[in-house]
Write a protein that holds these residues in place. Sequence first.
Motif, PDB file in Angstrom:
ATOM      1  N   SER A   1       0.835  -1.195   0.000  1.00 57.59           N
ATOM      2  CA  SER A   1       0.000   0.000   0.000  1.00 57.59           C
ATOM      3  C   SER A   1       0.874   1.252   0.000  1.00 57.59           C
ATOM      4  N   ILE A   2       0.244   2.372  -0.410  1.00 57.10           N
ATOM      5  CA  ILE A   2       0.887   3.689  -0.378  1.00 57.10           C
ATOM      6  C   ILE A   2      -0.042   4.636   0.360  1.00 57.10           C
ATOM      7  N   SER A   3       0.518   5.455   1.266  1.00 58.99           N
ATOM      8  CA  SER A   3      -0.244   6.507   1.944  1.00 58.99           C
ATOM      9  C   SER A   3       0.501   7.817   1.783  1.00 58.99           C
ATOM     10  N   TRP A   4      -0.262   8.909   1.698  1.00 57.69           N
ATOM     11  CA  TRP A   4       0.336  10.241   1.531  1.00 57.69           C
ATOM     12  C   TRP A   4      -0.413  11.231   2.392  1.00 57.69           C
ATOM     13  N   ASP A   5       0.320  11.978   3.191  1.00 58.87           N
ATOM     14  CA  ASP A   5      -0.245  12.998   4.063  1.00 58.87           C
ATOM     15  C   ASP A   5      -0.233  14.327   3.322  1.00 58.87           C
ATOM     16  N   ARG A   6      -1.410  14.864   3.054  1.00 63.85           N
ATOM     17  CA  ARG A   6      -1.492  16.130   2.318  1.00 63.85           C
ATOM     18  C   ARG A   6      -0.835  17.284   3.083  1.00 63.85           C
ATOM     19  N   THR A   7      -0.937  17.229   4.403  1.00 62.93           N
ATOM     20  CA  THR A   7      -0.412  18.332   5.216  1.00 62.93           C
ATOM     21  C   THR A   7       1.112  18.349   5.225  1.00 62.93           C
ATOM     22  N   SER A   8       1.715  17.204   5.488  1.00 63.07           N
ATOM     23  CA  SER A   8       3.172  17.134   5.568  1.00 63.07           C
ATOM     24  C   SER A   8       3.826  16.860   4.222  1.00 63.07           C
ATOM     25  N   GLY A   9       3.046  16.334   3.265  1.00 66.52           N
ATOM     26  CA  GLY A   9       3.604  15.985   1.968  1.00 66.52           C
ATOM     27  C   GLY A   9       4.486  14.757   2.002  1.00 66.52           C
ATOM     28  N   LYS A  10       4.345  13.934   3.040  1.00 68.34           N
ATOM     29  CA  LYS A  10       5.207  12.754   3.197  1.00 68.34           C
ATOM     30  C   LYS A  10       4.448  11.479   2.845  1.00 68.34           C
ATOM     31  N   PHE A  11       5.212  10.526   2.316  1.00 66.49           N
ATOM     32  CA  PHE A  11       4.669   9.216   1.954  1.00 66.49           C
ATOM     33  C   PHE A  11       5.020   8.185   3.022  1.00 66.49           C
ATOM     34  N   SER A  12       4.160   7.195   3.153  1.00 66.46           N
ATOM     35  CA  SER A  12       4.481   5.987   3.908  1.00 66.46           C
ATOM     36  C   SER A  12       4.021   4.805   3.070  1.00 66.46           C
ATOM     37  N   THR A  13       4.701   3.680   3.226  1.00 67.51           N
ATOM     38  CA  THR A  13       4.419   2.529   2.374  1.00 67.51           C
ATOM     39  C   THR A  13       4.379   1.250   3.186  1.00 67.51           C
ATOM     40  N   GLU A  14       3.790   0.264   2.605  1.00 65.63           N
ATOM     41  CA  GLU A  14       3.833  -1.107   3.117  1.00 65.63           C
ATOM     42  C   GLU A  14       4.135  -2.003   1.915  1.00 65.63           C
ATOM     43  N   PRO A  15       5.324  -2.628   1.848  1.00 67.38           N
ATOM     44  CA  PRO A  15       6.376  -2.701   2.858  1.00 67.38           C
ATOM     45  C   PRO A  15       7.048  -1.345   3.116  1.00 67.38           C
ATOM     46  N   ALA A  16       7.492  -1.175   4.363  1.00 63.07           N
ATOM     47  CA  ALA A  16       8.043   0.113   4.781  1.00 63.07           C
ATOM     48  C   ALA A  16       9.329   0.460   4.051  1.00 63.07           C
ATOM     49  N   GLY A  17      10.049  -0.533   3.550  1.00 63.08           N
ATOM     50  CA  GLY A  17      11.325  -0.274   2.893  1.00 63.08           C
ATOM     51  C   GLY A  17      11.211   0.527   1.618  1.00 63.08           C
ATOM     52  N   LEU A  18      10.023   0.609   1.050  1.00 62.04           N
ATOM     53  CA  LEU A  18       9.840   1.359  -0.194  1.00 62.04           C
ATOM     54  C   LEU A  18       9.747   2.863   0.041  1.00 62.04           C
ATOM     55  N   GLN A  19       9.492   3.268   1.252  1.00 64.42           N
ATOM     56  CA  GLN A  19       9.223   4.673   1.565  1.00 64.42           C
ATOM     57  C   GLN A  19      10.392   5.578   1.210  1.00 64.42           C
ATOM     58  N   SER A  20      11.612   5.096   1.390  1.00 63.08           N
ATOM     59  CA  SER A  20      12.790   5.930   1.154  1.00 63.08           C
ATOM     60  C   SER A  20      12.919   6.357  -0.304  1.00 63.08           C
ATOM     61  N   GLN A  21      12.333   5.582  -1.214  1.00 60.21           N
ATOM     62  CA  GLN A  21      12.423   5.917  -2.635  1.00 60.21           C
ATOM     63  C   GLN A  21      11.505   7.069  -3.024  1.00 60.21           C
ATOM     64  N   LEU A  22      10.599   7.466  -2.124  1.00 58.79           N
ATOM     65  CA  LEU A  22       9.607   8.484  -2.446  1.00 58.79           C
ATOM     66  C   LEU A  22       9.905   9.840  -1.821  1.00 58.79           C
ATOM     67  N   VAL A  23      11.047   9.962  -1.154  1.00 58.88           N
ATOM     68  CA  VAL A  23      11.405  11.229  -0.526  1.00 58.88           C
ATOM     69  C   VAL A  23      11.604  12.297  -1.596  1.00 58.88           C
ATOM     70  N   GLY A  24      10.928  13.435  -1.440  1.00 61.59           N
ATOM     71  CA  GLY A  24      11.057  14.548  -2.376  1.00 61.59           C
ATOM     72  C   GLY A  24      10.286  14.392  -3.667  1.00 61.59           C
ATOM     73  N   LEU A  25       9.475  13.363  -3.773  1.00 58.51           N
ATOM     74  CA  LEU A  25       8.718  13.129  -5.006  1.00 58.51           C
ATOM     75  C   LEU A  25       7.692  14.238  -5.230  1.00 58.51           C
ATOM     76  N   GLN A  26       7.654  14.794  -6.430  1.00 63.39           N
ATOM     77  CA  GLN A  26       6.693  15.820  -6.777  1.00 63.39           C
ATOM     78  C   GLN A  26       5.338  15.184  -7.067  1.00 63.39           C
ATOM     79  N   VAL A  27       4.286  15.763  -6.507  1.00 59.07           N
ATOM     80  CA  VAL A  27       2.938  15.225  -6.663  1.00 59.07           C
ATOM     81  C   VAL A  27       2.165  16.091  -7.647  1.00 59.07           C
ATOM     82  N   PRO A  28       1.751  15.554  -8.794  1.00 64.94           N
ATOM     83  CA  PRO A  28       0.991  16.359  -9.768  1.00 64.94           C
ATOM     84  C   PRO A  28      -0.386  16.712  -9.234  1.00 64.94           C
TER      85      PRO A  28
END
Length: 672
Positions: free
Chosen positions: A374-401
């Motif tokens: 799964s993927i989760s995104w917080d609109r307020t902080s602009g941060k992603f979290s993932t399951e598995p958690a190890g994928l989260q690091s690849q999404l740091v700084g990702l621009q959201v269209p």
Amino acid sequence: MTRQRTRLSRIAGRAATGLVSAGLIAAMVLLAPSAAATPEADADAAITAAWETGGGEGGPLGPRDGGVYPAGEGFGQKFAGGQIFFTPETGAHIVTGAILEKYEALGGPADSDLGFPTIDEGPGRAANSRNSTFSAPDNPVIFWTPDTGARVVRGAINSAWDALGGSAGVLGVPSEDEMTNGDVLTQKFTGGEISWNRKTRAFTTVPPELADQLGAIDVPSDATSAINAARRAAGGALGPLGAEEGAQYAIGADGVGQNYAGGKIFYSPETGANVVTGQVLAKYESVGGPTGDLGFPTASEADGGLAPQSRVVPFAAEDDPVIFWTPDFGAVIVRGAMNAAWQKLGGATGELGAPKGDQTDHGNVVTQQFNGGSISWDRTSGKFSTEPAGLQSQLVGLQVPGADSPAAPAPGSAATADADSGDKWYSWRWWWLLGLIPLIGVIALIAVAVLRNRRSHEDDGFGDDYADDRYDRGYDEPEYKQPEYGDREPDAPQSLWASAPAVSEVPAFGTISAGPDPEHRDESGDYDTDEDTGDYDSDEGDELEELHAPAEDLSFDSDPDAVDTAPTRIESLSEAPAFDPPTTAVWSGYEPDFPSGRHAAIQDDEPEDPGWTSMRLADGDRYRAPEGYPIKADTKSGLYWAPGSPGYRDTEAEIWFASEEFARTNGFVRAD
């Protein structure tokens, strides 16, 4: 005198006869042209004139082979050596030999998108060549040589070919028909090839230096030509679209649509013409189609890259949405932050795999489930979290269209959670309100029955005896208990009837059965259940089994003072308290309109045991199975879990089923 009168009579009679004859002749002259002036007669006359000009029976066409017949929007006539086709706009023109065979193989004047011939077939500029031009808006030509056969050249490529000298120029004659690869059209010639990108509107050539001569070409973009090109790229009449159905129709200010037996093509000047079919089309139209918040498709439906089968279509909205379809999960919308992160992680061929259901909103957090996590995104902080958690690091700084665009959940999707409480409530379509009429009637009948029951107890004193006997047998008065989880209103109703759903929540009526007794808890306060089956376990034996009898057998407390007869306030959907599993009143016999992905409305077939239903809604603790309902089901993904299957204990249920058979009957697929 008598003779004079006789002569005058004869003269008058002859004059009258002459006038009548003259009138009849004049009428025949005046009326004959109008009687003969029919479209078929005009076509016959024009075709006959063209045939005679070409030599008649002694010419290349030879004698007639039948009469004039309707052909598409015009007419045609067969001859021994070819055919002549006619419309008032194009006139009558001769087509023969290999060019005629190519024309008819593509559908001819009725079923192809070439139109009618605009010139008689004649010699081309190259040696031993023949050609004929046609009336479609993109100016197609069928060009034939003995070595290359008959080939169609049209649209942008025909414009570029003409600019480079046509068949007498450096590229020579066409050796193949056009080919489509995504947005790029390519055609090979004996001296090279021409490619044109319909999105960038740029030419490339072989040899490459020829492209420099094509920069000034202005390729017109019209809806009909673009739609025809998209249909050809999808296989034409023999492809998934099949036969054309009806005429083109306007969409919005400048959009156009065209329906086919197997799908539709949508066009706008910004996106071009693109094909959408099957379940992707059904999903697209369920959220508004091209006038919804997805916008027009920006590419035709294509392979999604997953085995054995998947399809994907992108759309023009600012948050870059796509609809992705697989046989297991149906058509799912992925957009905005979810699509950006999913694509960053490899899309459908990455670790997460295919999407299982549309995204859901929980306050400021957007979440979407995929086959591999799964993927989760917080609109307020602009941060992603993932399951598995190890994928989260690849999404740091990702621009959201489209991150600044207001959230617009698609109608009928699962993204309708309450942002304040986090509880999932689903929108009911207005016609379910009709279910209130029979429901109110049932509630009134029950209220009358309760009042009559009270009167009977007051008259004969049976109520007290019954109540005492009931408690002697070990039963406790069912009462509402505040659960240790979830959000509750502080003034939640405390009686069994008051804990039932509000009238506005229930679209139709059915039966009511009670949940397990609150007293059947272990020392930790949790319900004692079998980890494999999810059933409630108890040492009470037959007493617990008797407690879970249908509601008709439980009746109500006969003590008049213990019965809550106050009218229950009809609460709005957002006001109704959540149910606690130990005292939940289970409503059945209606079909709620849940957002169900690829599943239709839930069917509720009654089991053989009266008083029990084939399913019940998950309320309160969504991880522990109610007695008699061990099967978990999730409406967004369309999956169900049986006890002992992988993920059963960690899956949150939205519906409980009495058996796998009932889950499959309602269109759910086993998760493993």
